[in-house]
Scaffold this active site. Structure first.
Site, PDB file in Angstrom:
ATOM      1  N   HIS A 193     -24.973  43.952  28.893  1.00 46.91           N
ATOM      2  CA  HIS A 193     -23.641  43.809  28.286  1.00 46.91           C
ATOM      3  C   HIS A 193     -22.568  43.617  29.364  1.00 46.91           C
ATOM      4  O   HIS A 193     -21.762  42.686  29.300  1.00 46.91           O
ATOM      5  CB  HIS A 193     -23.341  45.061  27.449  1.00 46.91           C
ATOM      6  CG  HIS A 193     -22.008  45.051  26.785  1.00 46.91           C
ATOM      7  ND1 HIS A 193     -21.857  44.976  25.420  1.00 46.91           N
ATOM      8  CD2 HIS A 193     -20.753  45.104  27.280  1.00 46.91           C
ATOM      9  CE1 HIS A 193     -20.567  44.983  25.122  1.00 46.91           C
ATOM     10  NE2 HIS A 193     -19.872  45.067  26.236  1.00 46.91           N
ATOM     11  N   GLU A 194     -22.596  44.500  30.351  1.00 43.29           N
ATOM     12  CA  GLU A 194     -21.533  44.457  31.366  1.00 43.29           C
ATOM     13  C   GLU A 194     -21.689  43.248  32.294  1.00 43.29           C
ATOM     14  O   GLU A 194     -20.700  42.715  32.791  1.00 43.29           O
ATOM     15  CB  GLU A 194     -21.509  45.752  32.185  1.00 43.29           C
ATOM     16  CG  GLU A 194     -21.395  47.040  31.360  1.00 43.29           C
ATOM     17  CD  GLU A 194     -20.274  47.054  30.342  1.00 43.29           C
ATOM     18  OE1 GLU A 194     -19.298  46.300  30.507  1.00 43.29           O
ATOM     19  OE2 GLU A 194     -20.367  47.816  29.365  1.00 43.29           O
ATOM     20  N   HIS A 197     -19.836  40.322  31.013  1.00 44.96           N
ATOM     21  CA  HIS A 197     -18.420  40.342  31.428  1.00 44.96           C
ATOM     22  C   HIS A 197     -18.284  39.844  32.861  1.00 44.96           C
ATOM     23  O   HIS A 197     -17.374  39.085  33.185  1.00 44.96           O
ATOM     24  CB  HIS A 197     -17.849  41.761  31.330  1.00 44.96           C
ATOM     25  CG  HIS A 197     -17.816  42.311  29.942  1.00 44.96           C
ATOM     26  ND1 HIS A 197     -17.518  41.539  28.844  1.00 44.96           N
ATOM     27  CD2 HIS A 197     -18.035  43.570  29.467  1.00 44.96           C
ATOM     28  CE1 HIS A 197     -17.567  42.299  27.753  1.00 44.96           C
ATOM     29  NE2 HIS A 197     -17.878  43.520  28.102  1.00 44.96           N
TER      30      HIS A 197
END
Lengths: 314, 156
Positions: A193-194, A197
């Site tokens: 997920h990160e 980003h």
């Protein structure tokens, strides 16, 4: 005289506070402090000034808060944290060492922070070596000119129990919550997920103060790393009677929750931002290329496909 | 999705430089796996959950058949090979088109300059001698790799 009068009112007010507030010293303090501020403001003599102070626009205010944040991270400046960045959820980001409470140590809930950190870092390294999506993301970042240095870009920390991880755009660092992400699959999910980003920040001129940009990167992360049918069901966006295109609702609500968690914006503004950018960002599947299905070989397939799209094999 | 016919027609000029992108042809079993997976019950459920309708899986089967023909001819069936390459190219274009059509933000010309800027001193100090630092040094070849999974038990 005036001060004594104020304190008398505060004492009366404290007696009338509901049980919940009186048992929660932090909330009681906030209420009383807020009340005192209002009393002081009323009592203060009104001096008419010809020049009113310049109003800070939203962007300037955020800019000022960001600068304050950077100053404080470098060791200068105040210890106050802007809500804008969600730093209240990651107390160790402020440079404060986590202090366990004795009561929680006796219950076995705290007091093993160094062991937890070691286990968390072990899980991170295992994911880097064996997790298909993490390997794919690291290869994609490296081929985009943004290689990951494990000690520089990933940090295991004690966080607020409401979060399992986060991305710090000020320091460009992934935070894995050692007290919440306790197994490999959770750490794998957090890292994937990160890193989405990170990939967005690496490849695009991403401004985290821009709600549209934030909404877009959160949509992409929810779309690629979360929202299987089971998680959509637990989230309340899907049910055995509501399956058709429920994935989109799951992505929207997850992105909305993420935006609201880290930005001080109204719910309506966040909803508007998510809706505005949704069609473009929902269809952008790079660098994974597919919406992963739980308990399938999709992760391995995505990893194998990476080199065909110019991503390094990590 | 049925983008490419099984028997793709190519003229002699194309055949000369036909398989310059032969790297794009995957092992044949992968096309079969993709087709089987795409047309399975679980995948159909997943497609309905995402798109509200079934996806067209026929292109994977077409690619598998072309791949088999290409393999069995020892790479001499240029038409079949070309068909797979075209199919893969279209697959890439569809995927990357959505990526480049996302104009929410500006694309960077080069990576951010502050990608690996130094961390604050207190954070650097906190990260000293951690497991991740050791492993990063191993990855960079600055330390000798240590065996994993050793027991901490000792006989007193």
């Amino acid at each position: 005289m005036h001060r004594e009068h104020c304190l008398a009112i505060v004492a009366t007010l404290a007696k009338q506070l509901p049980v919940y507030y009186s048992t929660n010293p932090r909330i009681t303090k906030i209420i009383i402090m807020g009340f005192l501020t209002k009393v002081a403001a009323k009592a203060a003599p009104t001096t008419e000034t010809t020049q009113s102070p310049p109003a800070i626009s939203v962007n300037e205010k955020k800019e000022a808060q960001t600068n304050a944040k950077e100053e404080e991270l470098n060791g200068n400046g105040p210890k106050k944290e802007p809500k804008e960045w969600g730093y209240d959820l990651y107390p160790e980001r402020r440079g404060e060492a986590f202090k366990p409470k004795w009561s929680r140590i006796l219950l076995g809930l705290e007091g093993r922070e160094s062991i937890d950190r070691y286990k968390c870092e072990e899980n991170v390294y295992w994911c880097v070596k064996n997790g298909p999506l993490v390997k794919l993301m690291m290869g994609a970042l490296r081929s985009s000119g943004c290689p990951i240095d494990l000690r520089r870009h990933i940090s295991c920390e004690v966080c607020d129990p409401t979060v399992t991880g986060g991305y710090d755009p000020v320091l460009n660092q992934i935070v894995v919550c050692q007290n919440m992400a306790r197994n490999r699959s959770m750490v794998h999910g957090v890292l994937t997920h990160e890193m989405i980003h990170m990939f967005d920040y690496c490849n695009n001129d991403l401004d985290f103060k821009n709600v549209d940009h934030l909404a877009c990167t959160e949509i992409r992360a929810a779309n690629l790393a979360h929202c299987s049918f089971l998680s959509a069901m637990f989230q309340g966006d899907a049910s055995p009677f509501n399956i058709k295109e429920a994935h989109q609702n799951c992505v929207k609500s997850k992105a909305l929750a993420s935006v609201l968690a880290v930005r001080n914006v109204s719910r309506q503004d966040a909803i508007d931002a998510v809706e505005r950018v949704f069609p473009k960002c929902y269809n952008d599947l790079e660098p994974i290329g597919r919406r992963i299905r739980r308990n399938s070989t999709d992760q391995q397939k995505a990893y194998m496909e990476g080199p065909m799209y110019g991503y390094d094999v990590y | 999705m049925g983008r490419q016919n099984e028997k793709a027609e190519t003229n002699p000029e194309e055949q000369a430089t036909a398989l310059k992108d032969a790297w794009a042809i995957r092992p044949c079993h992968l096309y079969k796996d993709e087709y089987d997976d795409c047309s399975s019950f679980k995948a159909r459920f997943h497609q309905y959950f995402i798109h509200g309708k079934d996806s067209d899986c026929s292109q994977w089967l077409t690619d598998y058949k072309n791949c088999e023909r290409f393999q069995q001819s020892n790479g001499n069936d240029v038409v079949a090979g070309q068909a797979i390459i075209k199919s893969e190219e279209q697959r890439r274009q569809i995927r990357l088109h959505a990526h480049y059509a996302n104009n929410t933000w500006e694309k960077r010309k080069q990576p951010p300059e502050d990608w690996a800027k130094p961390l604050p001193e207190w954070m650097e100090k906190r990260n000293e001698n951690t497991y991740l630092e050791l492993k990063q040094k191993e990855l960079m070849g600055l330390a000798t790799p240590q065996a994993e999974g050793g027991s901490f038990c000792t006989i007193m």
